[in-house]
Design a protein around this motif. Structure first.
Motif, PDB file in Angstrom:
ATOM      1  N   VAL A  71     -80.210 -32.921 -43.171  1.00 41.17           N
ATOM      2  CA  VAL A  71     -81.184 -33.773 -42.334  1.00 41.17           C
ATOM      3  C   VAL A  71     -81.222 -35.092 -42.269  1.00 41.17           C
ATOM      4  N   LYS A  72     -81.086 -35.661 -42.749  1.00 38.39           N
ATOM      5  CA  LYS A  72     -81.519 -37.421 -43.005  1.00 38.39           C
ATOM      6  C   LYS A  72     -80.474 -37.785 -42.096  1.00 38.39           C
ATOM      7  N   ALA A  74     -78.729 -36.207 -39.454  1.00 42.48           N
ATOM      8  CA  ALA A  74     -78.626 -35.527 -38.383  1.00 42.48           C
ATOM      9  C   ALA A  74     -79.686 -36.490 -37.938  1.00 42.48           C
ATOM     10  N   GLU A  75     -80.897 -37.014 -38.196  1.00 44.02           N
ATOM     11  CA  GLU A  75     -82.334 -38.172 -38.519  1.00 44.02           C
ATOM     12  C   GLU A  75     -81.037 -39.287 -37.305  1.00 44.02           C
ATOM     13  N   ILE A  76     -80.204 -39.545 -38.198  1.00 42.82           N
ATOM     14  CA  ILE A  76     -79.782 -41.215 -38.361  1.00 42.82           C
ATOM     15  C   ILE A  76     -78.882 -41.297 -36.108  1.00 42.82           C
ATOM     16  N   ILE A  77     -77.894 -39.891 -36.590  1.00 42.99           N
ATOM     17  CA  ILE A  77     -77.332 -39.237 -35.575  1.00 42.99           C
ATOM     18  C   ILE A  77     -78.224 -39.671 -33.781  1.00 42.99           C
ATOM     19  N   GLU A  78     -79.404 -38.529 -34.127  1.00 44.42           N
ATOM     20  CA  GLU A  78     -79.821 -38.786 -32.673  1.00 44.42           C
ATOM     21  C   GLU A  78     -80.590 -40.566 -32.493  1.00 44.42           C
ATOM     22  N   ARG A  79     -80.702 -41.489 -33.408  1.00 47.34           N
ATOM     23  CA  ARG A  79     -81.273 -42.535 -32.949  1.00 47.34           C
ATOM     24  C   ARG A  79     -79.865 -43.684 -32.125  1.00 47.34           C
ATOM     25  N   GLU A  80     -78.632 -43.064 -32.983  1.00 46.20           N
ATOM     26  CA  GLU A  80     -77.394 -43.415 -32.348  1.00 46.20           C
ATOM     27  C   GLU A  80     -76.514 -43.016 -31.426  1.00 46.20           C
ATOM     28  N   ALA A  81     -76.856 -41.739 -30.864  1.00 46.77           N
ATOM     29  CA  ALA A  81     -76.416 -40.535 -30.069  1.00 46.77           C
ATOM     30  C   ALA A  81     -75.493 -41.529 -28.833  1.00 46.77           C
ATOM     31  N   VAL A  82     -76.599 -42.335 -28.165  1.00 45.48           N
ATOM     32  CA  VAL A  82     -76.114 -42.722 -26.808  1.00 45.48           C
ATOM     33  C   VAL A  82     -74.754 -43.706 -27.454  1.00 45.48           C
ATOM     34  N   THR A 183     -64.815 -40.998 -34.849  1.00 47.88           N
ATOM     35  CA  THR A 183     -64.588 -41.681 -36.323  1.00 47.88           C
ATOM     36  C   THR A 183     -65.327 -41.942 -36.953  1.00 47.88           C
ATOM     37  N   LEU A 184     -64.649 -43.142 -37.142  1.00 49.53           N
ATOM     38  CA  LEU A 184     -64.910 -44.311 -37.479  1.00 49.53           C
ATOM     39  C   LEU A 184     -66.607 -44.832 -37.934  1.00 49.53           C
ATOM     40  N   GLU A 185     -66.980 -45.261 -36.421  1.00 50.11           N
ATOM     41  CA  GLU A 185     -67.842 -45.359 -36.665  1.00 50.11           C
ATOM     42  C   GLU A 185     -68.932 -44.364 -37.048  1.00 50.11           C
ATOM     43  N   PHE A 186     -69.232 -43.041 -36.872  1.00 49.79           N
ATOM     44  CA  PHE A 186     -69.492 -42.291 -37.449  1.00 49.79           C
ATOM     45  C   PHE A 186     -69.498 -42.322 -38.956  1.00 49.79           C
ATOM     46  N   MET A 187     -68.671 -42.819 -39.386  1.00 48.53           N
ATOM     47  CA  MET A 187     -68.383 -42.760 -41.289  1.00 48.53           C
ATOM     48  C   MET A 187     -69.258 -43.858 -41.700  1.00 48.53           C
ATOM     49  N   ALA A 188     -69.539 -44.644 -40.447  1.00 49.85           N
ATOM     50  CA  ALA A 188     -71.242 -45.636 -40.942  1.00 49.85           C
ATOM     51  C   ALA A 188     -72.529 -44.691 -41.576  1.00 49.85           C
ATOM     52  N   LEU A 189     -72.777 -43.929 -40.171  1.00 52.79           N
ATOM     53  CA  LEU A 189     -73.783 -43.162 -40.288  1.00 52.79           C
ATOM     54  C   LEU A 189     -74.051 -42.164 -41.960  1.00 52.79           C
ATOM     55  N   ILE A 190     -72.555 -41.729 -41.973  1.00 44.97           N
ATOM     56  CA  ILE A 190     -72.591 -40.936 -43.263  1.00 44.97           C
ATOM     57  C   ILE A 190     -73.174 -41.761 -44.604  1.00 44.97           C
ATOM     58  N   GLU A 191     -72.320 -43.193 -44.565  1.00 44.97           N
ATOM     59  CA  GLU A 191     -73.071 -43.851 -45.334  1.00 44.97           C
ATOM     60  C   GLU A 191     -74.662 -44.395 -45.770  1.00 44.97           C
TER      61      GLU A 191
END
Length: 491
Positions: A71-72, A74-82, A183-191
């Motif tokens: 869920v956390k 998801a919140e970060i994804i929403e911030r970085e979606a654009v 995908t590699l940019e997405f890894m920073a969100l995972i972290e």
């Protein structure tokens, strides 16, 4: 110029080979990023890290805690979606309207499956054996290898990663070599979300250098793949040698069927959406348009009118309707199929060539193309083109539409346009496809299962059913008494 490294065990790292390859912007043809070129050594490091955390910290993380992390995220994804959407457009050339919508929608997969994480329940089984307590439990598989396609990198990854994480697995991701950046940019969100190191890893590179070692690695417990049916077959064969489960989301040659009683204008727009959205680069493309003969000519005329004014050009512009083809090999494949269709006797009523207008900076633009005079045994009607090329096939009766629609090795999706609810139900029952849309097309959701019949794949993604694709069931038997049983017979 951006340089992208692998992401292994919670850290960015250079490839073991010390080699990099270029990522080109399909719109401009310019190199905009350098991507790490992985090999079997990188794969082994990533799988080892994923297995270690599965056996350790992640394996000890309870399902409610897993869900909260998702869920956390998801919140970060929403911030970085654009920002993520813009990166995907730069990498694969699809429209910002399409990719931006996808990246804004990604968060819902992690929120939905995060909510399911602590609702994975076994059952107590009423036993016919006296003195026995029998129950089931669902357990994660282990390390999941995820191989994604270039047309929607983060969406296709999320369809796999969200249920896999909710189920308690770890992952090693191999994105397409054509579209690795997001995908590699997405890894920073995972972290940032706080997932333990090693839960999600990403290795970039080419199929034989990264994909094959990932499939063959002895500590990979499942492969989830999206791509062509040819590649899927090779993965299936390799997995069979390990007796390893797979989820395969493969190709399609979907029938989009228009009956004479349909809302005419809505059906025209649905046919356009089915094939020319995403420049036809989607496995669910409605590339076979079946039109009832009584309205065929009128329908084709209107189709040509609408598609003929589609604006071709910069995918970053919200006014563009058709962008470039993502890769040069795919562009050449599409042009080959256009020539094949012409040689087969199909009649080109729109397009049929490359687009070289002022808006086409690169060399990978194809005109929206419509062929009539097509019968279902032509190669243009049987083989997946994966581009903005539509084959129009007439039919007379409902039974004929079903027969033509099913006369294909694929079974990913189908569309039906009718105002008759009885017909809608009959068609949805008889069409051999994993998804059937009625009076709409290209609708997907985190709540609804997606996958194919026949050569279109194995297993399902999205929807609550998909979480079981990443679980195995264990049956537990407990004797309630200590009396010794006859050891020579089955209880």
């Amino acid at each position: 110029m951006k340089t992208y490294q692998h992401y292994i065990n919670g850290a960015l790292c250079d490839p073991a080979s010390g080699e990099w390859f270029d990522s080109e912007n399909p719109y401009t043809g310019e190199v905009w990023a350098k991507i790490a070129r992985g090999n079997a050594e990188d794969v082994d490091r990533a799988v080892t890290a994923a297995k270690a955390t599965f056996d350790g910290e992640w394996g000890a993380t309870g399902p409610t805690a897993r869900g909260k992390l998702m869920v956390k995220l998801a919140e970060i994804i929403e911030r970085e979606a654009v920002r993520l959407g813009e990166i995907e457009v730069r990498d694969n050339g699809k429209l910002i309207a399409e990719m931006g919508a996808q990246t804004k929608y990604l968060a819902e997969w992690y929120r939905y499956f995060g909510g399911l994480a602590d609702k994975i329940e076994g059952a107590v089984i009423p036993s016919d054996k006296p003195g026995i307590f029998n129950f089931t439990r669902y357990e994660p598989l282990g390390v999941i290898g995820m191989i994604t396609a270039w047309n929607s990198p983060l969406l296709l990854l999320s369809w796999k990663l969200a249920p896999a994480l909710a189920a308690g697995n770890t992952a090693v991701v191999k994105p397409s070599e054509y579209t690795s950046a997001s995908t590699l940019e997405f890894m920073a969100l995972i972290e940032e979300a706080g997932f333990p190191a090693g839960v999600v890893n990403a290795i970039t590179g080419f199929g034989m250098e990264v994909g094959a070692p990932l499939v063959d690695h002895p500590h990979v417990d499942k492969i989830a793949f999206t791509g062509s049916d040819v590649s899927g077959q090779k993965i299936y064969e390799a997995a069979a040698k390990k007796i390893m489960p797979v989820t395969l989301e493969l190709g399609g040659k979907s029938p989009n069927i228009v009956f004479e009683d349909a809302d005419f204008e809505a059906a025209v727009m649905g046919a356009i959406s089915g094939i020319f959205a995403a420049t036809g680069q989607t496995c669910i493309a409605g590339s076979r348009l079946l039109v009832q003969r009584s309205i065929h000519d009128k329908f084709v005329k209107r189709l040509v009118e609408v598609a003929g004014v589609a604006k071709i050009g910069d995918p970053m512009s919200t006014e563009t309707h058709v962008g470039p083809v993502t890769t040069m090999p795919q562009y050449e494949k599409i042009m080959d199929y256009i020539n094949i269709a012409k040689s087969e006797g199909a009649v080109c009523v729109l397009g049929g060539d490359a687009y070289r207008g002022a808006e086409a900076k690169g060399k990978q633009f194809v005109q929206p193309t419509i062929f009539t005079g097509v019968h279902n045994q032509m190669r243009i009607a049987q083989e997946e083109v994966f581009g903005p090329v539509l084959s129009v096939i007439p039919f007379d009766t409902e039974d004929e539409a079903i027969a033509i629609g099913n006369d294909i090795v694929y079974g990913l999706a189908a569309g039906v346009w009718t105002s008759d609810i009885g017909r809608a139900l009959r068609m949805s029952e008889k069409l051999k496809a994993g998804t059937v849309w009625v009076n709409t097309y290209r609708a997907v959701s985190f709540t609804s299962p997606f996958g194919g019949y026949k050569r279109s794949g194995e297993g399902r993604e999205s929807g609550k059913e998909s979480i079981k694709e990443f679980l195995q069931v264990k049956s537990v038997w407990i004797a309630q008494q200590t009396t010794a049983a006859n050891p020579f017979i089955m209880r």
